[in-house]
Design a protein around this motif. Sequence first.
Motif, mmCIF file in Angstrom:
data_model
loop_
_atom_site.group_PDB
_atom_site.id
_atom_site.type_symbol
_atom_site.label_atom_id
_atom_site.label_comp_id
_atom_site.label_asym_id
_atom_site.label_seq_id
_atom_site.Cartn_x
_atom_site.Cartn_y
_atom_site.Cartn_z
ATOM 1 N N SER A 1 2.583 -8.039 10.610
ATOM 2 C CA SER A 1 2.966 -8.748 9.389
ATOM 3 C C SER A 1 3.277 -10.207 9.666
ATOM 4 O O SER A 1 2.924 -11.094 8.878
ATOM 5 C CB SER A 1 4.159 -8.067 8.720
ATOM 6 O OG SER A 1 5.281 -8.066 9.578
ATOM 7 N N ALA B 1 -5.072 -10.052 6.554
ATOM 8 C CA ALA B 1 -4.361 -8.845 6.141
ATOM 9 C C ALA B 1 -4.323 -7.883 7.313
ATOM 10 O O ALA B 1 -4.955 -8.108 8.347
ATOM 11 C CB ALA B 1 -5.051 -8.194 4.940
ATOM 12 N N LEU C 1 -3.882 -3.410 8.307
ATOM 13 C CA LEU C 1 -3.829 -2.014 7.894
ATOM 14 C C LEU C 1 -2.993 -1.264 8.902
ATOM 15 O O LEU C 1 -3.344 -1.215 10.095
ATOM 16 C CB LEU C 1 -5.239 -1.407 7.831
ATOM 17 C CG LEU C 1 -6.124 -1.788 6.640
ATOM 18 C CD1 LEU C 1 -7.531 -1.252 6.844
ATOM 19 C CD2 LEU C 1 -5.525 -1.261 5.333
ATOM 20 N N ASN C 2 -1.876 -0.686 8.464
ATOM 21 C CA ASN C 2 -1.085 0.142 9.368
ATOM 22 C C ASN C 2 -0.199 1.093 8.583
ATOM 23 O O ASN C 2 -0.161 1.057 7.351
ATOM 24 C CB ASN C 2 -0.275 -0.712 10.364
ATOM 25 C CG ASN C 2 0.753 -1.600 9.687
ATOM 26 O OD1 ASN C 2 1.488 -1.170 8.801
ATOM 27 N ND2 ASN C 2 0.814 -2.861 10.114
ATOM 28 N N THR D 1 2.879 1.230 8.018
ATOM 29 C CA THR D 1 4.046 0.730 7.282
ATOM 30 C C THR D 1 3.725 0.484 5.813
ATOM 31 O O THR D 1 4.632 0.264 5.016
ATOM 32 C CB THR D 1 4.565 -0.581 7.907
ATOM 33 O OG1 THR D 1 3.579 -1.613 7.735
ATOM 34 C CG2 THR D 1 4.863 -0.409 9.389
ATOM 35 N N GLN D 2 2.435 0.519 5.461
ATOM 36 C CA GLN D 2 2.032 0.214 4.100
ATOM 37 C C GLN D 2 1.993 1.481 3.233
ATOM 38 O O GLN D 2 1.778 2.589 3.739
ATOM 39 C CB GLN D 2 0.637 -0.441 4.094
ATOM 40 C CG GLN D 2 0.589 -1.786 4.803
ATOM 41 C CD GLN D 2 -0.848 -2.216 5.065
ATOM 42 O OE1 GLN D 2 -1.604 -1.500 5.709
ATOM 43 N NE2 GLN D 2 -1.217 -3.374 4.556
ATOM 44 N N THR D 3 2.143 1.287 1.940
ATOM 45 C CA THR D 3 1.933 2.385 0.990
ATOM 46 C C THR D 3 0.428 2.591 0.825
ATOM 47 O O THR D 3 -0.392 1.722 1.191
ATOM 48 C CB THR D 3 2.555 2.064 -0.374
ATOM 49 O OG1 THR D 3 1.869 0.930 -0.945
ATOM 50 C CG2 THR D 3 4.039 1.746 -0.236
ATOM 51 N N GLN E 1 -1.021 -0.234 -1.159
ATOM 52 C CA GLN E 1 -1.206 -1.473 -0.393
ATOM 53 C C GLN E 1 -2.431 -1.394 0.496
ATOM 54 O O GLN E 1 -3.196 -2.356 0.598
ATOM 55 C CB GLN E 1 0.049 -1.749 0.441
ATOM 56 C CG GLN E 1 1.258 -2.161 -0.366
ATOM 57 C CD GLN E 1 2.520 -2.241 0.482
ATOM 58 O OE1 GLN E 1 2.712 -1.466 1.420
ATOM 59 N NE2 GLN E 1 3.403 -3.172 0.132
ATOM 60 N N ARG E 2 -2.629 -0.247 1.144
ATOM 61 C CA ARG E 2 -3.816 -0.090 1.993
ATOM 62 C C ARG E 2 -5.091 -0.146 1.152
ATOM 63 O O ARG E 2 -6.094 -0.755 1.570
ATOM 64 C CB ARG E 2 -3.736 1.213 2.778
ATOM 65 C CG ARG E 2 -2.700 1.185 3.897
ATOM 66 C CD ARG E 2 -2.914 2.330 4.886
ATOM 67 N NE ARG E 2 -2.676 3.634 4.261
ATOM 68 C CZ ARG E 2 -1.487 4.226 4.207
ATOM 69 N NH1 ARG E 2 -0.421 3.620 4.726
ATOM 70 N NH2 ARG E 2 -1.359 5.416 3.646
ATOM 71 N N VAL F 1 -5.974 -3.735 0.431
ATOM 72 C CA VAL F 1 -6.574 -4.420 1.577
ATOM 73 C C VAL F 1 -8.015 -3.955 1.777
ATOM 74 O O VAL F 1 -8.923 -4.765 2.035
ATOM 75 C CB VAL F 1 -5.740 -4.164 2.850
ATOM 76 C CG1 VAL F 1 -6.463 -4.703 4.089
ATOM 77 C CG2 VAL F 1 -4.368 -4.807 2.733
#
Length: 610
Positions: free
Chosen positions: A67, A81, A83-84, A86-88, A91-92, A95
């Motif tokens: 981040s 951006a 992708l991992n 920690t995202q909802t 959110q993914r 991206v």
Amino acid sequence: MWHVLASTFGYESFRGDQEQIVDHVVSGGDAVVLMPTGGGKSLCYQVPALVREGCGVVVSPLIALMSDQVAALRELGVHAAYLNSTQTSEQRAEVESAFRSGELDMLYVAPERLNTAGCRALLQSGRISLFAIDEAHCVSQWGHDFRPDYLALGELAELWPDVPRIALTATATRRTHAEITERLHLADARHFVADFDRPNITYRIVTKSEPRKQLLDFIRTDGHVDGQPATGIVYALSRASVEKTAAFLAANGVDAMPYHAGLDREVRHDTLERFLRADGVVVVATIAFGMGIDKPDVRFVAHIDLPKSVEGYYQETGRAGRDGLPSVAWMTYGLADVMQQRRLIDQSDGDANHRRVQQQHLDAMLALCETVDCRRAQLLRYFGQDAQSCGNCDTCLTPPKTFDGTVPAQKLLSTMVRLQRDLGDPPYGAGHLIDILRGADTARIRERGHTRLTTYGIGTDLDAAAWRSVIRQLVASGIIAPQGDYGVLTLTDKSGPVLRGETTVMLRTDPARPAGGRSTRGSRSAPDLPDADRGLFEHLRAWRKADASRRGVPPYVVFNDATLRELAALRPASTTQLRSVSGIGDAKLEQYGDDVLAAISGFDAESEPA
């Protein structure tokens, strides 16, 4: 590529091999890049990713830091951006949609995610400009941060044969370099090996006595810049040591916090956020902390336990002074460290080959600790680079004295032989052997009849601390070795030649002065400002902190200290003059130009004599 370098990143020229690397990758070539931390590795893939058509995919090993890396790029106007986990899911999905539609310039993923079928299907649906494999040493089982999921990254060559790949690391021996090349299928890549020297770092290693007090003394004397507490990282081997050390420092007025995998995720997140965003914070951590952190103003890295390898030590100390300003790498090391590391190797789950490799790593680390020559030169030789004495490490600034330690070594070895041969006793630890040599009258010595030994009391010419130094150096050189869980010492194949006088043993004399004082500091170990610039620099730091807080980003994402120092020295009065300051590109000029000019003019107006 020159336009991207200037307009996006605010630099007028490349450094070192950067231009050749960027040009090669922009042209579609694969590359293996070995470059020290702070040497500018990121630009080597960021510029080509922006120049080439498509999205650059960056493989980064720590999701906790993505981040901040992405935030820094967005501040430069780059559409980045990650992708991992920690995202909802929403959110993914956002991206992923941006990637498919070609809106992204750069996408960060962890190797574990990249190896999933879902992620690979996503990447097949868009256009990729390049693959950047950061921290590429993680692919090497000979290295110090092995990550199994890196092994599968070699498949990228078959899945995307026309997409250039660039593997980067800040540390690799020839063996690790070869394994990176083999496992990532980069045999046809062009290799760039930069100068591994970090001349802005002063290396210091002191003999361990009371490590936490020594550390506190070091921080109180060398842990300040222009009178203000400096940001630093302290590494300890165990979680318990991390917590005790952080508590000790905090109790003594240091803004210190612990960080290790056993802490709650939210606690770790908050600690990392404070470290990235506040000034003068000291994080006490296990070695996992720091990989990938792009905080440029860490002024010191300290080790209170012996690192397991030179590669690990170099990687960890490299987290200091990424901005090129003077910094210190400090370590305290003693006999207990050597014993502990030997024991860990003996008890490891690996096979004989694995233990042999770990022993080689430890031997090289001990050689660095015990050298009487330039530490920097010793460090660089480990990575295959020739170097002259630097004049800026402790052994150059205060050369250690050496003496012929053959007779003390023979006294110790004779004692060990007689205990086993004459009395049939088991091996003993360092403390009891020293008591025998110094003729101590202890209950243990009397009860076991050790006063009858011919070597009893023959070592009174050295005090206990000197004997511990002798034993530490003999263990480091392999003349004696620790055994089992209780720290007992045994003879080795190297013992006999010393006993028979066939081998001379040269030892160093440990300095008697306090370990943490300023006496070994060189002229480059404190980035003090000229008096005329200090006031404006602090004024700009305060402005930067307030602006960063308002934007929700770390202060160095706005401007790093090197840029602030240049601003304080040049005092630009127009956007044209601002544009000439290193680190100010088009996006930052647009975002911060008017504000920073106002901050400078406001300070100058307040400073004018009435």
